[in-house]
Design a protein around this motif. Structure first.
Motif, PDB file in Angstrom:
ATOM      1  N   PRO A 258      46.270  57.153  71.585  1.00  0.00           N
ATOM      2  CA  PRO A 258      46.379  58.458  70.926  1.00  0.00           C
ATOM      3  C   PRO A 258      47.478  58.396  69.873  1.00  0.00           C
ATOM      4  O   PRO A 258      48.535  57.826  70.110  1.00  0.00           O
ATOM      5  CB  PRO A 258      46.739  59.403  72.068  1.00  0.00           C
ATOM      6  CG  PRO A 258      47.357  58.548  73.107  1.00  0.00           C
ATOM      7  CD  PRO A 258      46.677  57.214  73.000  1.00  0.00           C
ATOM      8  N   ASN A 259      47.200  58.988  68.726  1.00  0.00           N
ATOM      9  CA  ASN A 259      48.100  58.800  67.590  1.00  0.00           C
ATOM     10  C   ASN A 259      48.466  60.150  66.963  1.00  0.00           C
ATOM     11  O   ASN A 259      49.295  60.870  67.495  1.00  0.00           O
ATOM     12  CB  ASN A 259      47.413  57.841  66.615  1.00  0.00           C
ATOM     13  CG  ASN A 259      48.371  57.148  65.691  1.00  0.00           C
ATOM     14  OD1 ASN A 259      49.390  57.695  65.328  1.00  0.00           O
ATOM     15  ND2 ASN A 259      48.030  55.934  65.303  1.00  0.00           N
ATOM     16  N   GLY A 260      47.819  60.551  65.888  1.00  0.00           N
ATOM     17  CA  GLY A 260      48.170  61.799  65.207  1.00  0.00           C
ATOM     18  C   GLY A 260      47.735  63.041  65.972  1.00  0.00           C
ATOM     19  O   GLY A 260      46.743  63.020  66.695  1.00  0.00           O
ATOM     20  N   VAL A 261      48.517  64.124  65.836  1.00  0.00           N
ATOM     21  CA  VAL A 261      48.220  65.402  66.505  1.00  0.00           C
ATOM     22  C   VAL A 261      48.287  66.524  65.488  1.00  0.00           C
ATOM     23  O   VAL A 261      49.208  66.559  64.664  1.00  0.00           O
ATOM     24  CB  VAL A 261      49.284  65.742  67.570  1.00  0.00           C
ATOM     25  CG1 VAL A 261      48.902  66.988  68.342  1.00  0.00           C
ATOM     26  CG2 VAL A 261      49.521  64.600  68.507  1.00  0.00           C
ATOM     27  N   GLN A 262      47.355  67.455  65.561  1.00  0.00           N
ATOM     28  CA  GLN A 262      47.395  68.622  64.684  1.00  0.00           C
ATOM     29  C   GLN A 262      46.793  69.822  65.397  1.00  0.00           C
ATOM     30  O   GLN A 262      45.668  69.756  65.890  1.00  0.00           O
ATOM     31  CB  GLN A 262      46.600  68.328  63.401  1.00  0.00           C
ATOM     32  CG  GLN A 262      46.590  69.469  62.399  1.00  0.00           C
ATOM     33  CD  GLN A 262      47.976  69.711  61.786  1.00  0.00           C
ATOM     34  OE1 GLN A 262      48.627  68.767  61.354  1.00  0.00           O
ATOM     35  NE2 GLN A 262      48.401  70.955  61.759  1.00  0.00           N
ATOM     36  N   ILE A 263      47.562  70.915  65.451  1.00  0.00           N
ATOM     37  CA  ILE A 263      47.053  72.156  66.023  1.00  0.00           C
ATOM     38  C   ILE A 263      46.405  72.952  64.886  1.00  0.00           C
ATOM     39  O   ILE A 263      46.925  72.971  63.759  1.00  0.00           O
ATOM     40  CB  ILE A 263      48.199  72.961  66.675  1.00  0.00           C
ATOM     41  CG1 ILE A 263      48.799  72.158  67.837  1.00  0.00           C
ATOM     42  CG2 ILE A 263      47.701  74.322  67.160  1.00  0.00           C
ATOM     43  CD1 ILE A 263      50.053  72.774  68.438  1.00  0.00           C
ATOM     44  N   SER A 264      45.280  73.620  65.186  1.00  0.00           N
ATOM     45  CA  SER A 264      44.576  74.370  64.141  1.00  0.00           C
ATOM     46  C   SER A 264      45.424  75.560  63.697  1.00  0.00           C
ATOM     47  O   SER A 264      46.314  76.018  64.437  1.00  0.00           O
ATOM     48  CB  SER A 264      43.235  74.870  64.669  1.00  0.00           C
ATOM     49  OG  SER A 264      43.449  75.856  65.654  1.00  0.00           O
ATOM     50  N   GLN A 265      45.151  76.044  62.513  1.00  0.00           N
ATOM     51  CA  GLN A 265      45.951  77.127  61.952  1.00  0.00           C
ATOM     52  C   GLN A 265      45.921  78.384  62.841  1.00  0.00           C
ATOM     53  O   GLN A 265      46.938  79.041  63.009  1.00  0.00           O
ATOM     54  CB  GLN A 265      45.418  77.469  60.563  1.00  0.00           C
ATOM     55  CG  GLN A 265      46.433  78.184  59.721  1.00  0.00           C
ATOM     56  CD  GLN A 265      46.154  78.026  58.231  1.00  0.00           C
ATOM     57  OE1 GLN A 265      45.034  77.693  57.821  1.00  0.00           O
ATOM     58  NE2 GLN A 265      47.148  78.264  57.422  1.00  0.00           N
ATOM     59  N   ASP A 266      44.750  78.664  63.443  1.00  0.00           N
ATOM     60  CA  ASP A 266      44.666  79.846  64.321  1.00  0.00           C
ATOM     61  C   ASP A 266      45.165  79.552  65.741  1.00  0.00           C
ATOM     62  O   ASP A 266      45.054  80.406  66.619  1.00  0.00           O
ATOM     63  CB  ASP A 266      43.221  80.395  64.343  1.00  0.00           C
ATOM     64  CG  ASP A 266      42.235  79.404  64.948  1.00  0.00           C
ATOM     65  OD1 ASP A 266      42.673  78.354  65.483  1.00  0.00           O
ATOM     66  OD2 ASP A 266      41.019  79.673  64.889  1.00  0.00           O
ATOM     67  N   GLN A 267      45.704  78.344  65.952  1.00  0.00           N
ATOM     68  CA  GLN A 267      46.324  77.957  67.239  1.00  0.00           C
ATOM     69  C   GLN A 267      45.312  77.905  68.388  1.00  0.00           C
ATOM     70  O   GLN A 267      45.708  77.899  69.557  1.00  0.00           O
ATOM     71  CB  GLN A 267      47.460  78.938  67.624  1.00  0.00           C
ATOM     72  CG  GLN A 267      48.457  79.192  66.527  1.00  0.00           C
ATOM     73  CD  GLN A 267      49.372  78.004  66.264  1.00  0.00           C
ATOM     74  OE1 GLN A 267      50.152  77.600  67.107  1.00  0.00           O
ATOM     75  NE2 GLN A 267      49.247  77.433  65.069  1.00  0.00           N
ATOM     76  N   GLN A 268      44.046  77.830  68.059  1.00  0.00           N
ATOM     77  CA  GLN A 268      43.024  77.888  69.100  1.00  0.00           C
ATOM     78  C   GLN A 268      42.604  76.522  69.612  1.00  0.00           C
ATOM     79  O   GLN A 268      42.056  76.397  70.696  1.00  0.00           O
ATOM     80  CB  GLN A 268      41.780  78.638  68.589  1.00  0.00           C
ATOM     81  CG  GLN A 268      42.016  80.122  68.352  1.00  0.00           C
ATOM     82  CD  GLN A 268      42.557  80.813  69.592  1.00  0.00           C
ATOM     83  OE1 GLN A 268      41.906  80.831  70.638  1.00  0.00           O
ATOM     84  NE2 GLN A 268      43.748  81.369  69.495  1.00  0.00           N
ATOM     85  N   PHE A 269      42.795  75.480  68.784  1.00  0.00           N
ATOM     86  CA  PHE A 269      42.440  74.142  69.262  1.00  0.00           C
ATOM     87  C   PHE A 269      43.390  73.107  68.683  1.00  0.00           C
ATOM     88  O   PHE A 269      44.177  73.403  67.779  1.00  0.00           O
ATOM     89  CB  PHE A 269      40.977  73.785  68.925  1.00  0.00           C
ATOM     90  CG  PHE A 269      40.666  73.740  67.454  1.00  0.00           C
ATOM     91  CD1 PHE A 269      40.816  72.556  66.732  1.00  0.00           C
ATOM     92  CD2 PHE A 269      40.200  74.871  66.793  1.00  0.00           C
ATOM     93  CE1 PHE A 269      40.519  72.503  65.379  1.00  0.00           C
ATOM     94  CE2 PHE A 269      39.896  74.826  65.438  1.00  0.00           C
ATOM     95  CZ  PHE A 269      40.063  73.645  64.724  1.00  0.00           C
ATOM     96  N   LEU A 270      43.294  71.916  69.248  1.00  0.00           N
ATOM     97  CA  LEU A 270      44.174  70.823  68.841  1.00  0.00           C
ATOM     98  C   LEU A 270      43.308  69.585  68.586  1.00  0.00           C
ATOM     99  O   LEU A 270      42.361  69.321  69.340  1.00  0.00           O
ATOM    100  CB  LEU A 270      45.160  70.571  69.978  1.00  0.00           C
ATOM    101  CG  LEU A 270      46.135  69.410  69.901  1.00  0.00           C
ATOM    102  CD1 LEU A 270      47.389  69.780  70.693  1.00  0.00           C
ATOM    103  CD2 LEU A 270      45.561  68.131  70.469  1.00  0.00           C
TER     104      LEU A 270
END
Ligand SMILES: *[C@@H]1O[C@H](CO)[C@@H](O)[C@H](O)[C@H]1NC(C)=O
Ligand SMILES: *[C@@H]1O[C@H](CO)[C@@H](O)[C@H](O)[C@H]1NC(C)=O
Length: 279
Positions: A258-270
């Motif tokens: 597992p490498n890069g992580v990004q949470i969606s702008q509406d904070q609903q998914f990653l």
């Protein structure tokens, strides 16, 4: 007559070896390389456990992906050549200053404009020394491997938009934080679910204060990341640090690099990526 037969066979074997000494030596050399009895090879001393994986279907994935058909990246130009080595993540602070970058020599640096240039913003180790850790272009080579555990290797960077703090996923020091003015970062999490955080890689901050970060492998550290790829091992984790309680939760385990992580702008998914699987 009957006695002669076995003798001739023995002679043939002897002739065989004598006749093709180079083949014999080649076979011996191959056996030595494969068995590595003197533990000189790159995998010596490693408990190598290969795992088979299906790679993501390249065509299928690419078909669904919006194409940059102008190939705009081709028009980019290289900046800061021979000034910073091994930047892994790039961030800007609340005032728009930056870029900030984590370097192979263990520092987080920031660009302060043409006049001031790059300045050191943060280090992971209070004893960090330029003499030991800053090795220019060599800091991205094997020569750094013996030192990076001590010097640090900040990979993921993310500013907290409200507090202005910088959160850092350091490959050796785990999840770290440093105030707006920089300095020596403090450790937030070096352990999760009873296992040390072995190879923190990237992070993102949820609006509710939780910090999600990846621990790429529980068996190999950053300097041995090639082994993770070669072996295909899947001991990586997605972790969540709870700011209020200071607890670290294992969200997912058994991940493959597992490498890069990004949470969606509406904070609903990653979203996160797995490097070995190319997905
Ligand atoms: C690719 O370029 C063409 C011509 O400029 C344009 O019409 C099309 O929408 C582009 N496709 C994508 C996926 O960007
Ligand atoms: C914040 O949101 C994440 C994702 O939904 C959740 O797992 C976590 O429990 C939340 N944390 C707090 C402190 O509410």
């Amino acid at each position: 007559m009957e006695e002669k037969k076995p003798r001739r066979q023995g002679a043939a074997v002897r002739d065989g070896i004598v006749q093709y000494p180079h083949l014999f030596i080649a076979a011996l050399a191959l056996a030595l390389v494969l068995m590595d009895p003197f533990h000189l090879g790159p995998l010596a001393g490693i408990d190598y456990r290969p795992v088979k994986h299906e790679l993501a279907p390249y065509r299928e994935v690419m078909q669904r992906w919006p194409r940059d058909n102008g190939s705009r990246l081709r028009l980019g130009r290289l900046e800061f050549v021979n000034e910073v080595f091994g930047p892994e993540s790039i961030e800007f602070d609340r005032q728009g200053r930056g870029p900030y970058a984590g370097l192979a020599d263990g520092r987080v640096v920031r660009w302060m404009g043409d006049k001031a240039g790059w300045e050191t913003f943060a280090v992971m180790n209070p004893d960090w020394s330029e003499k030991v850790c800053a090795n220019g272009v060599e800091s991205t080579t094997k020569k750094q491997h013996g030192k990076e555990k001590w010097c640090g290797r900040p990979l993921g960077l993310r500013f907290h938009r409200e507090t202005g703090e910088l959160f850092i996923a350091d490959a050796y020091y785990g999840l770290m934080a440093v105030g707006e003015r920089g300095g020596v970062a403090t450790s937030l999490a070096r352990e999760a679910g009873g296992d040390p955080v072995h190879f923190a890689n990237d992070l993102d901050i949820h609006m509710n204060g939780s910090i999600f970060f990846t621990d790429t492998s529980t068996r190999y550290s950053r300097k041995d990341h090639l082994n993770i790829l070669l072996e295909g091992e899947g001991t990586g984790r997605l972790l969540r640090y709870d700011r209020e309680t200071g607890a670290v939760h294992v969200v997912l385990n058994g991940l493959v690099f597992p490498n890069g992580v990004q949470i969606s702008q509406d904070q609903q998914f990653l979203l996160f990526s797995e490097t070995t699987n190319c997905r």
